[in-house]
Design an enzyme around this catalytic site. Structure first.
Site, PDB file in Angstrom:
ATOM      1  N   LYS A  68       0.805  -1.229   0.000  1.00 45.32           N
ATOM      2  CA  LYS A  68       0.000   0.000   0.000  1.00 45.32           C
ATOM      3  C   LYS A  68       0.837   1.278   0.000  1.00 45.32           C
ATOM      4  CE  LYS A  68      -4.251  -1.905   1.929  1.00 45.32           C
ATOM      5  NZ  LYS A  68      -5.360  -1.717   2.896  1.00 45.32           N
ATOM      6  N   ASP A 105     -10.099   2.896   1.679  1.00 47.21           N
ATOM      7  CA  ASP A 105     -10.232   2.288   3.003  1.00 47.21           C
ATOM      8  C   ASP A 105     -10.925   3.223   3.981  1.00 47.21           C
ATOM      9  OD1 ASP A 105      -9.093  -0.211   2.512  1.00 47.21           O
ATOM     10  OD2 ASP A 105      -7.056   0.491   2.909  1.00 47.21           O
TER      11      ASP A 105
END
Length: 286
Positions: A68, A105
């Protein structure tokens, strides 16, 4: 004839539920598209993105651990939220072949809390367990909702560094994870008009990991207990919290919520969620 597709990448990747989620929505909408899982180890990350950048059928990918942050250097631009969090979980290939990084997210994590956060509170506090990549999105999401945070990790200095990076103006606190393992006789104030949240943003409780060692006496009355772990779905933390009468949220909430945001970016269509994800959850839990 080729058709558009998106992927999820990570190392490992076999555990990912993303293909189930996206294919479910693709089928429901009748889109001529595909969604795949692709194992990409760290040493192959740059070459993977270079190859996909040249593929006009590739709409982009979801990014899971441990990439990420590593993907950022290979992207052409970042959405402001992804830039602030310094973590990308969705990459979109633009028409000119450039790559843009997003973070869905945050929206996914907040989605099941919307009704709570739409209310007016005298005070909001969240206890966040974990200081890894998932905690970055959780901290940023809750700080933007005027929630005072207590971030607990094995290394409190890492917790403080995260808070200083993501919300330097906030009045937040850190604690060692072991603080929450021992019982407390702390007498919580009247919680009427308050919002209390406990989040497990660590891998503790996941299959193959020890459970989160947290004594229930640290959870204020009326708290919401939210565990973002998805393997297993019912972690020891959630089982205990539910038995004590707390409202609980499992990891599918965040997983489906962030996927919905990414799906819209990949395919320019809103995923069908008219049944509040009941059929999709049943599929994921089977």
């Amino acid at each position: 004839m080729s058709r558009p597709y998106a992927e999820v990448i990570g190392d490992p990747i076999v555990q990912s539920k993303s293909p189930i989620i996206h294919k479910f929505w693709i089928d429901r909408l009748g889109i001529d598209a595909d969604y795949r899982a692709c194992h990409v180890p760290a040493e192959a990350l740059q070459s993977y993105l270079a190859e996909r950048r040249a593929d006009p059928d590739w709409r982009g990918c979801n990014v899971t651990m441990p990439h990420k942050q590593a993907v950022i250097a290979a992207l052409d631009r970042l959405d402001p939220l992804a830039a602030r969090i310094n973590a990308v979980n969705t990459i979109i290939r633009e028409d000119d072949g450039s790559l843009t990084g997003y973070n869905t997210d945050v929206a996914g994590f907040l989605e099941p809390l919307r009704d709570h956060l739409a209310q007016t509170h005298y005070f909001r506090m969240a206890r966040i367990m974990g200081t890894g990549g998932a905690a970055r999105a959780v901290i940023a999401a809750l700080a933007d909702q005027n929630v005072m945070l207590v971030v607990a990790g094995r290394d409190p200095e890492k917790a403080r560094a995260l808070l200083d990076e993501l919300d330097p103006e906030g009045e937040h606190h850190v604690a060692p994870l072991t603080h929450f393992a021992e019982p407390t006789d702390f007498a919580f104030d009247d919680r009427e008009g308050c919002f209390d949240l406990l989040v497990n943003a660590s891998p503790l409780g996941m299959d193959g990991q020890p459970p989160l060692d947290l004594h229930h006496s640290h959870i204020p009355p009326g708290s919401v207990v939210y565990d973002i772990v998805t393997h297993p779905l019912q972690t020891p933390l959630l089982t205990e919290a539910r038995s004590r009468g707390f409202e609980t949220l499992d990891g599918l909430n965040m997983l489906i919520g962030q996927a919905a945001e990414a799906f819209s970016l990949f395919f320019n269509q809103t995923p069908p969620r008219d049944d509040r994800d009941a059929a999709l959850r049943q599929l994921l839990e089977s």
